[in-house]
Design a protein around this motif. Structure first.
Motif, PDB file in Angstrom:
ATOM      1  N   ASN A 144      33.749  -2.970  19.086  1.00  0.00           N
ATOM      2  CA  ASN A 144      34.742  -3.718  18.308  1.00  0.00           C
ATOM      3  C   ASN A 144      34.983  -2.972  16.992  1.00  0.00           C
ATOM      4  N   ILE A 145      35.713  -1.861  17.084  1.00  0.00           N
ATOM      5  CA  ILE A 145      35.934  -1.020  15.908  1.00  0.00           C
ATOM      6  C   ILE A 145      36.892  -1.675  14.918  1.00  0.00           C
ATOM      7  N   VAL A 146      37.720  -2.606  15.379  1.00  0.00           N
ATOM      8  CA  VAL A 146      38.672  -3.283  14.484  1.00  0.00           C
ATOM      9  C   VAL A 146      37.937  -4.259  13.579  1.00  0.00           C
ATOM     10  N   MET A 147      37.023  -4.991  14.152  1.00  0.00           N
ATOM     11  CA  MET A 147      36.200  -5.958  13.431  1.00  0.00           C
ATOM     12  C   MET A 147      37.051  -6.976  12.659  1.00  0.00           C
ATOM     13  N   ALA A 148      36.930  -7.049  11.331  1.00  0.00           N
ATOM     14  CA  ALA A 148      37.506  -8.186  10.599  1.00  0.00           C
ATOM     15  C   ALA A 148      38.611  -7.817   9.616  1.00  0.00           C
ATOM     16  N   SER A 149      38.981  -6.547   9.538  1.00  0.00           N
ATOM     17  CA  SER A 149      39.959  -6.099   8.534  1.00  0.00           C
ATOM     18  C   SER A 149      41.148  -5.480   9.238  1.00  0.00           C
ATOM     19  N   PHE A 150      42.252  -6.229   9.358  1.00  0.00           N
ATOM     20  CA  PHE A 150      43.349  -5.802  10.230  1.00  0.00           C
ATOM     21  C   PHE A 150      44.632  -6.567   9.918  1.00  0.00           C
ATOM     22  N   MET A 151      45.724  -6.080  10.489  1.00  0.00           N
ATOM     23  CA  MET A 151      46.995  -6.798  10.488  1.00  0.00           C
ATOM     24  C   MET A 151      47.802  -6.323  11.688  1.00  0.00           C
ATOM     25  N   TYR A 152      48.549  -7.225  12.299  1.00  0.00           N
ATOM     26  CA  TYR A 152      49.424  -6.827  13.397  1.00  0.00           C
ATOM     27  C   TYR A 152      50.782  -7.502  13.247  1.00  0.00           C
ATOM     28  N   THR A 153      51.726  -7.053  14.038  1.00  0.00           N
ATOM     29  CA  THR A 153      53.103  -7.518  13.913  1.00  0.00           C
ATOM     30  C   THR A 153      53.340  -8.767  14.762  1.00  0.00           C
ATOM     31  N   ARG A 154      54.413  -9.485  14.436  1.00  0.00           N
ATOM     32  CA  ARG A 154      54.777 -10.634  15.261  1.00  0.00           C
ATOM     33  C   ARG A 154      55.149 -10.191  16.669  1.00  0.00           C
ATOM     34  N   ALA A 155      55.697  -8.989  16.809  1.00  0.00           N
ATOM     35  CA  ALA A 155      56.017  -8.474  18.143  1.00  0.00           C
ATOM     36  C   ALA A 155      54.749  -8.396  19.009  1.00  0.00           C
ATOM     37  N   VAL A 156      53.623  -8.034  18.391  1.00  0.00           N
ATOM     38  CA  VAL A 156      52.346  -8.013  19.109  1.00  0.00           C
ATOM     39  C   VAL A 156      51.991  -9.415  19.582  1.00  0.00           C
ATOM     40  N   TYR A 157      52.079 -10.373  18.667  1.00  0.00           N
ATOM     41  CA  TYR A 157      51.739 -11.759  19.003  1.00  0.00           C
ATOM     42  C   TYR A 157      52.622 -12.286  20.132  1.00  0.00           C
ATOM     43  N   GLU A 158      53.898 -11.986  20.073  1.00  0.00           N
ATOM     44  CA  GLU A 158      54.817 -12.473  21.098  1.00  0.00           C
ATOM     45  C   GLU A 158      54.556 -11.833  22.454  1.00  0.00           C
ATOM     46  N   LYS A 159      54.063 -10.599  22.443  1.00  0.00           N
ATOM     47  CA  LYS A 159      53.776  -9.896  23.697  1.00  0.00           C
ATOM     48  C   LYS A 159      52.399 -10.256  24.248  1.00  0.00           C
ATOM     49  N   VAL A 160      51.392 -10.260  23.387  1.00  0.00           N
ATOM     50  CA  VAL A 160      50.002 -10.427  23.823  1.00  0.00           C
ATOM     51  C   VAL A 160      49.622 -11.894  23.985  1.00  0.00           C
ATOM     52  N   GLY A 161      50.199 -12.753  23.146  1.00  0.00           N
ATOM     53  CA  GLY A 161      49.953 -14.182  23.273  1.00  0.00           C
ATOM     54  C   GLY A 161      48.726 -14.674  22.530  1.00  0.00           C
ATOM     55  N   ASP A 162      48.115 -15.729  23.033  1.00  0.00           N
ATOM     56  CA  ASP A 162      47.013 -16.402  22.357  1.00  0.00           C
ATOM     57  C   ASP A 162      45.678 -15.698  22.575  1.00  0.00           C
ATOM     58  N   TYR A 163      44.710 -16.069  21.736  1.00  0.00           N
ATOM     59  CA  TYR A 163      43.326 -15.659  21.950  1.00  0.00           C
ATOM     60  C   TYR A 163      42.762 -16.448  23.131  1.00  0.00           C
ATOM     61  N   ASN A 164      41.883 -15.827  23.885  1.00  0.00           N
ATOM     62  CA  ASN A 164      41.310 -16.447  25.076  1.00  0.00           C
ATOM     63  C   ASN A 164      40.221 -17.434  24.663  1.00  0.00           C
ATOM     64  N   ILE A 165      40.449 -18.721  24.901  1.00  0.00           N
ATOM     65  CA  ILE A 165      39.503 -19.747  24.465  1.00  0.00           C
ATOM     66  C   ILE A 165      38.200 -19.703  25.259  1.00  0.00           C
ATOM     67  N   ASP A 166      38.174 -18.972  26.372  1.00  0.00           N
ATOM     68  CA  ASP A 166      36.958 -18.861  27.175  1.00  0.00           C
ATOM     69  C   ASP A 166      36.086 -17.686  26.749  1.00  0.00           C
TER      70      ASP A 166
END
Length: 295
Positions: A144-166
């Motif tokens: 998990n090289i990204v860890m806790a310091s990051f930002m992504y675009t709304r286009a990412v959110y719209e493509k990738v969707g939600d976090y997996n609750i499982d």
């Protein structure tokens, strides 16, 4: 605008500092959406005082404890920003963090996710270390090289969707893997975030569950197409370490063997794992005490 999601549960000890780190950003076009996951302490009252003073801060309370992935999904469903990130109630943004991430994403429209190095702080806020530099973005397949310091675009959110609750405890690593399959990611060497380690953190209190979840995630990643031998060896290395840490020695031996077949040696493994592998059997109680002393 940047949407910052702050999921929290019983976070009254540190959450004020987390909110203050957002207020102190040099980049001020943001909204802070706090999702109180049914806290039983004074977390809600602390956040409400900030929300009453600053309309950019919004507080929502779950009617029952939903855990982190579901709280994140709720927060992002309410977000309006062009750029998205989330933080924890015990961690801190550096003052130039949000602006630094936005600058990269505005300048490079092909990048979907940007992440940075971090300072490691203790429970009192003193810097006690730094995250190791990322040498190869392919490491994301097994770390998990990204860890806790990051930002992504709304286009990412719209493509990738939600976090997996499982996938509680590895929901973030899973999300970065899903992003990396669809978008370009990049890394900033400058530390833009302060990540706190303390006895009450998830990392400290749920190690067994975290290692089990990590094993499940990495086993799934092994099934991905097009992975190089080096990446597959890296996955087996991390699986071996995780298995060792929760006393699954049979699995550890199998993973080390696969790693050795792919890259010819096991020198990158921690010494204690190499010793356990070379013994060829489950360690005795004495050796397990020695391993713990080597941590």
């Amino acid at each position: 605008m940047v949407s910052i999601i702050l999921p929290t549960y019983n976070g009254e000890r540190y959450i004020q500092g987390s909110i203050e780190s957002v207020l102190k950003q040099t980049y001020q076009d943001w909204e802070l959406i706090v999702i109180d996951d049914h806290s039983e302490d004074g977390t809600g009252n602390i956040v409400r005082q900030y929300a009453d003073k600053d309309s950019r801060i919004k507080l929502y309370r779950n009617e029952k404890n939903l855990r982190l992935p579901a709280s994140l999904n709720k927060g992002f469903s309410l977000s309006k920003g062009k750029y998205l990130t989330w933080t924890s109630d015990d961690n801190l943004f550096k003052e130039n963090a949000i602006g630094g991430f936005v600058h990269i994403l505005e300048k490079n429209h092909d990048i979907g996710l940007v992440f940075s190095a971090m300072d490691i702080i203790d429970e009192h806020g003193a810097v006690v270390g730094h995250t190791p530099p990322v040498q190869d973005l392919e490491e994301i397949h097994y770390k998990n090289i990204v860890m806790a310091s990051f930002m992504y675009t709304r286009a990412v959110y719209e493509k990738v969707g939600d976090y997996n609750i499982d996938l509680f405890l590895v929901e973030d690593h899973d999300y970065w893997l899903r992003i990396a399959r669809e978008f370009t990611i990049t890394y900033i060497e400058e530390p833009l975030y302060r990540y706190r380690t303390h006895p009450g953190s998830l990392t400290e209190t749920k190690n067994q569950q975290m290692q089990e979840a990590k094993i499940a995630l990495l086993k799934g990643e092994l099934g991905s197409c097009g992975l190089s031998d080096a990446v597959r060896a890296g996955i087996y290395r991390e699986l071996a370490i995780a298995a060792f840490s929760i006393d699954r020695y049979g699995m550890m031996k199998d993973c080390v063997t696969h790693m050795k077949e792919l890259q010819g040696d096991i020198s990158t493994l921690p010494m204690k794992v190499r010793y356990a592998y070379k013994m060829g059997k489950r360690p005795t109680a004495l050796l397990k005490r020695i391993y713990r002393a080597l941590k």
